[in-house]
Every structure is written in structure tokens, then in C-alpha cells.
Design a protein around this motif. Sequence first.
Motif, mmCIF file in Angstrom:
data_model
loop_
_atom_site.group_PDB
_atom_site.id
_atom_site.type_symbol
_atom_site.label_atom_id
_atom_site.label_comp_id
_atom_site.label_asym_id
_atom_site.label_seq_id
_atom_site.Cartn_x
_atom_site.Cartn_y
_atom_site.Cartn_z
ATOM 1 N N VAL A 1 0.827 -1.204 0.000
ATOM 2 C CA VAL A 1 0.000 0.000 0.000
ATOM 3 C C VAL A 1 0.867 1.262 0.000
ATOM 4 O O VAL A 1 0.575 2.231 -0.716
ATOM 5 C CB VAL A 1 -0.982 -0.006 1.189
ATOM 6 N N SER A 2 1.941 1.255 0.763
ATOM 7 C CA SER A 2 2.858 2.402 0.758
ATOM 8 C C SER A 2 3.474 2.572 -0.628
ATOM 9 O O SER A 2 3.590 3.689 -1.145
ATOM 10 C CB SER A 2 3.962 2.209 1.806
ATOM 11 N N GLY A 3 3.869 1.454 -1.239
ATOM 12 C CA GLY A 3 4.418 1.510 -2.588
ATOM 13 C C GLY A 3 3.398 2.005 -3.605
ATOM 14 O O GLY A 3 3.739 2.762 -4.520
ATOM 15 N N TYR A 4 2.145 1.590 -3.436
ATOM 16 C CA TYR A 4 1.067 2.051 -4.319
ATOM 17 C C TYR A 4 0.929 3.558 -4.262
ATOM 18 O O TYR A 4 0.872 4.235 -5.307
ATOM 19 C CB TYR A 4 -0.251 1.381 -3.914
ATOM 20 N N TYR A 5 0.871 4.119 -3.059
ATOM 21 C CA TYR A 5 0.735 5.570 -2.920
ATOM 22 C C TYR A 5 1.914 6.298 -3.573
ATOM 23 O O TYR A 5 1.745 7.284 -4.285
ATOM 24 C CB TYR A 5 0.657 5.966 -1.445
ATOM 25 N N TRP A 6 3.117 5.801 -3.295
ATOM 26 C CA TRP A 6 4.317 6.429 -3.854
ATOM 27 C C TRP A 6 4.264 6.411 -5.381
ATOM 28 O O TRP A 6 4.574 7.406 -6.042
ATOM 29 C CB TRP A 6 5.559 5.690 -3.363
ATOM 30 N N LEU A 7 3.849 5.280 -5.948
ATOM 31 C CA LEU A 7 3.855 5.125 -7.405
ATOM 32 C C LEU A 7 2.741 5.903 -8.080
ATOM 33 O O LEU A 7 2.990 6.699 -8.998
ATOM 34 C CB LEU A 7 3.745 3.641 -7.756
ATOM 35 N N MET A 8 1.490 5.668 -7.656
ATOM 36 C CA MET A 8 0.357 6.221 -8.399
ATOM 37 C C MET A 8 0.326 7.737 -8.360
ATOM 38 O O MET A 8 -0.182 8.391 -9.273
ATOM 39 C CB MET A 8 -0.964 5.636 -7.894
ATOM 40 N N SER A 9 0.909 8.330 -7.307
ATOM 41 C CA SER A 9 0.919 9.788 -7.209
ATOM 42 C C SER A 9 1.784 10.426 -8.297
ATOM 43 O O SER A 9 1.751 11.641 -8.478
ATOM 44 C CB SER A 9 1.412 10.219 -5.824
ATOM 45 N N GLN A 10 2.533 9.602 -9.039
ATOM 46 C CA GLN A 10 3.367 10.102 -10.125
ATOM 47 C C GLN A 10 2.780 9.818 -11.508
ATOM 48 O O GLN A 10 3.386 10.161 -12.530
ATOM 49 C CB GLN A 10 4.761 9.455 -10.048
ATOM 50 N N LEU A 11 1.582 9.215 -11.553
ATOM 51 C CA LEU A 11 1.059 8.726 -12.831
ATOM 52 C C LEU A 11 -0.264 9.359 -13.249
ATOM 53 O O LEU A 11 -0.939 8.849 -14.136
ATOM 54 C CB LEU A 11 0.895 7.191 -12.758
ATOM 55 N N LYS A 12 -0.638 10.466 -12.640
ATOM 56 C CA LYS A 12 -1.939 11.063 -12.928
ATOM 57 C C LYS A 12 -2.123 11.390 -14.403
ATOM 58 O O LYS A 12 -3.223 11.264 -14.950
ATOM 59 C CB LYS A 12 -2.128 12.333 -12.093
ATOM 60 N N GLU A 13 -1.060 11.807 -15.077
ATOM 61 C CA GLU A 13 -1.175 12.202 -16.488
ATOM 62 C C GLU A 13 -1.560 11.028 -17.380
ATOM 63 O O GLU A 13 -1.949 11.229 -18.539
ATOM 64 C CB GLU A 13 0.138 12.805 -16.971
ATOM 65 N N TYR A 14 -1.474 9.800 -16.843
ATOM 66 C CA TYR A 14 -1.835 8.619 -17.632
ATOM 67 C C TYR A 14 -3.188 8.060 -17.195
ATOM 68 O O TYR A 14 -3.487 6.887 -17.430
ATOM 69 C CB TYR A 14 -0.741 7.557 -17.505
ATOM 70 N N HIS A 15 -3.990 8.899 -16.571
ATOM 71 C CA HIS A 15 -5.330 8.504 -16.139
ATOM 72 C C HIS A 15 -6.085 7.854 -17.302
ATOM 73 O O HIS A 15 -6.061 8.333 -18.425
ATOM 74 C CB HIS A 15 -6.105 9.738 -15.661
ATOM 75 N N GLY A 16 -6.750 6.740 -16.973
ATOM 76 C CA GLY A 16 -7.474 5.986 -17.985
ATOM 77 C C GLY A 16 -6.723 4.745 -18.434
ATOM 78 O O GLY A 16 -7.318 3.832 -19.018
ATOM 79 N N ARG A 17 -5.421 4.709 -18.114
ATOM 80 C CA ARG A 17 -4.596 3.561 -18.509
ATOM 81 C C ARG A 17 -3.990 2.853 -17.300
ATOM 82 O O ARG A 17 -3.298 1.851 -17.458
ATOM 83 C CB ARG A 17 -3.473 4.020 -19.448
#
Length: 268
Positions: A105-121
Motif C-alpha cells: 500500500v505504501s508503494g502504491y501511494y508512492w507510485l500512483m501519485s506520479q502517474l496522474k497524467e496517464y489517467h485511464g490507462r
Amino acid sequence: MIHIVFNEADINVLQKAIELDETLQGEIIQIKDDYAVGPIKDIFSPETIEARKQWWRGVLDGGDYHGTVDTGNIDDTKTVLELKDKLDTSEEPVWIWAAQNKHDVSGYYWLMSQLKEYHGRIFILYLNNLPFFNEKGNIFYPTTLEQIPAKEFLKAKKLAREITLSEFEVDPDEWLKISNDTEGVRLLEGGKKLATESYAFYDAELRKLVTPDWQKASKIIHQHLSKAKHTTGDAYLLWRLKLMINEGIFDVQGKVGNMKEFEIKLKE
């Protein structure tokens, strides 16, 4: 398709699942650092990235994983940059696999917070309180992906869902709130909610395992990993034992280095 996991052991079981179902075919990427421990304030700044590396050097110094920080094998920032390059030049979807534990879960937060521009994928497969069958056919609730038999991953793939735009707004704020806390240990309270504790959080349970008789540090650490309700990586536990030794809490014999090289016991 690009798969992302947070533990090396998860790679093997996911590869076996891919062999059983070609629709899962794709590259597997691992986020290697453990963001459930250590400093994470302003985690994306170059200064904090280097400070975190320095913290890990101190944790691992003289132990079983001494020097691994500087091998170049663990560089999640580089991994994410390479992932973004792939996404910029292809239409590949990303599946993030996470089990119900603080590390994932900590890794998920760290990762996804950097990927917003790829929303939908970007998709999440969060195995939160979901029952699976083990190799003996009994129902169980896995806390790590590696516990799930490969054939059960074929059922798990149905759980893939797109990370919503709302989540891309809210979840990074949750991570920011957690990272602004100066405590060094993060625990999973349930769902995706993390709580923070001090760096010394695991010390009390470790101390309970030290007896009046000599025991190798490795035995104490493995007991903790198998018995404690809350636990963490063996390198972190070894570091905490060494700190307590430095404080004079235990008697020690042998070279205080790798966990099998020395023994400790309660002071007489």
C-alpha cells in the motif's frame, strides 16, 4: 500490458500465472524500495531521495545487505522514468498488483501519485480481504501476492479496475499527509488507510524474544517474522537489534555484523 508488483517473490508467481493465461502477457516491473519504513517527507525531491539512500546505508551498514544501496539495483526513480517513457511511446495499460499489507500500500501511494497524467490507462488490483483457495483447496485470505497459487491469479485478474480520477486527486493527498509525519514506520489500519509509528515501534516485540540464554540474532528475527502481529523486513529488525545492543540493553558475543554471526541474551 505492463504489470507492477512490490516484492521480488511476487514476480515468480505472476510469471506462472501468465504461463496459464496468455491474456495476462506483459512485462513485469518491480518497485523495490520499502516505503513503509524510513524518511519520506518531500520524497520526490533530489535531496530527499539522496537522504533516504543515506538512511538505508546506515540501516544496512555491516549487516547481511551491506552495500546494496550503491549497487544500482534499487533505483525506483529511474524505474518510474523508464515506465513513463514506455507509456509515452505506446498505448499499453498498467496493472498495479497490491495485497493487503503496508509494504504494497505504501508503494502504491508512492507510485500512483506520479502517474496522474496517464489517467485511464492505470489499473489497480487490490486484493483487500478477498478469499482465495490455497494449494490444499482451503479458503484463506492472503496478505501477500506470493501466497496466492498461480491458478488463482486467473480469478484475481477479474478484479482489475481503473484508478478513478477522484482517486488520483485524493490518494496523493493521503500520501502527502502521511509523508509530512516525521515518524519512521507506517502500518496498514485497513483498506488503504495507513497510520504512522516511531522508528522504535518494533523494538518492544523484539525484546520479548530475547531470553536469558544465548540466541543468534537470526533466530530472534525469524521468530519475530513468524509470530509478531506487525512486522517488517529482516534488515530493519537487525538494525533495531544493533541499536539496542549499542545502548547496552543486551549481552552480546560474536561479531555484530550479519545476523548469523552474533548471539545475544538478556543481561544477567
